[in-house]
Design a protein around this motif. Structure first.
Motif, PDB file in Angstrom:
ATOM      1  N   UNK A  78      55.883  32.951 -13.411  1.00  0.00           N
ATOM      2  CA  UNK A  78      55.686  34.175 -12.639  1.00  0.00           C
ATOM      3  C   UNK A  78      54.406  34.209 -11.822  1.00  0.00           C
ATOM      4  N   UNK A  79      53.650  33.106 -11.815  1.00  0.00           N
ATOM      5  CA  UNK A  79      52.445  33.063 -10.990  1.00  0.00           C
ATOM      6  C   UNK A  79      52.349  31.706 -10.297  1.00  0.00           C
ATOM      7  N   UNK A  80      51.618  31.676  -9.227  1.00  0.00           N
ATOM      8  CA  UNK A  80      51.462  30.439  -8.466  1.00  0.00           C
ATOM      9  C   UNK A  80      50.729  29.380  -9.284  1.00  0.00           C
ATOM     10  N   UNK A  81      49.672  29.764  -9.954  1.00  0.00           N
ATOM     11  CA  UNK A  81      48.923  28.818 -10.780  1.00  0.00           C
ATOM     12  C   UNK A  81      49.799  28.325 -11.939  1.00  0.00           C
ATOM     13  N   UNK A  82      50.581  29.217 -12.499  1.00  0.00           N
ATOM     14  CA  UNK A  82      51.496  28.832 -13.573  1.00  0.00           C
ATOM     15  C   UNK A  82      52.534  27.837 -13.096  1.00  0.00           C
ATOM     16  N   UNK A  83      53.026  28.020 -11.870  1.00  0.00           N
ATOM     17  CA  UNK A  83      53.984  27.064 -11.316  1.00  0.00           C
ATOM     18  C   UNK A  83      53.345  25.695 -11.109  1.00  0.00           C
ATOM     19  N   UNK A  84      52.089  25.683 -10.694  1.00  0.00           N
ATOM     20  CA  UNK A  84      51.372  24.407 -10.577  1.00  0.00           C
ATOM     21  C   UNK A  84      51.252  23.748 -11.945  1.00  0.00           C
ATOM     22  N   UNK A  85      50.965  24.537 -12.962  1.00  0.00           N
ATOM     23  CA  UNK A  85      50.862  24.003 -14.324  1.00  0.00           C
ATOM     24  C   UNK A  85      52.210  23.473 -14.796  1.00  0.00           C
ATOM     25  N   UNK A  86      53.291  24.172 -14.467  1.00  0.00           N
ATOM     26  CA  UNK A  86      54.627  23.677 -14.820  1.00  0.00           C
ATOM     27  C   UNK A  86      54.915  22.345 -14.137  1.00  0.00           C
ATOM     28  N   UNK A  87      54.522  22.220 -12.880  1.00  0.00           N
ATOM     29  CA  UNK A  87      54.695  20.950 -12.175  1.00  0.00           C
ATOM     30  C   UNK A  87      53.929  19.833 -12.859  1.00  0.00           C
TER      31      UNK A  87
END
Length: 127
Positions: free
Chosen positions: A78-87
């Motif tokens: 649900x956040x841009x930084x979280x999506x980077x972490x998922x990547x």
């Protein structure tokens, strides 16, 4: 003519919106893992290249999904930084995939003519 940097960023933004943030994070992590693995352990032929690519992407997506599920990391989506972490998580989960598949196929290739009893004995001795 548009400058390459701004048009590239615009293209990346369009792709991000088209695929959705979570899918883009997974795809980028899996793709980068496959590239790194292929550069570090170059395949010997086209078949090995295809197996390496498939095993890296599958382990990246599958291993990442298992990790997200096990540690309850769904809120990262649900956040841009979280999506980077998922990547990054998908990337890390994809790295061992090719090595494991290569080890298993080398093990099988060395025992191609052995009986199932001998293979079971070899595995038992290793463990």
């Amino acid at each position: 003519m548009p400058e390459p940097t701004s048009s590239g960023v615009a293209g990346a933004a369009v792709a991000y919106k088209a695929f959705g943030g979570t899918a883009a994070a997974v795809a980028s992590g899996a793709t980068l893992a496959a590239v790194v693995v292929m550069l570090m352990t170059p395949p010997r032929d086209k078949r090995e290249w295809a197996v390496g690519l498939i095993s890296t992407v599958v382990s990246s997506i599958g291993g990442g999904a298992i990790t997200v599920e096990h540690f309850h990391l769904h809120h990262w989506a649900f956040s841009t930084v979280g999506l980077c972490a998922l990547g990054g998580l998908m990337f890390a989960c994809g790295l061992p995939g090719w090595a494991i598949v290569r080890w298993v196929f080398n093990f099988i290739g060395q025992r191609r003519d052995a009986s199932i009893d001998q293979v079971a004995k070899d595995v038992k001795e290793m463990l």
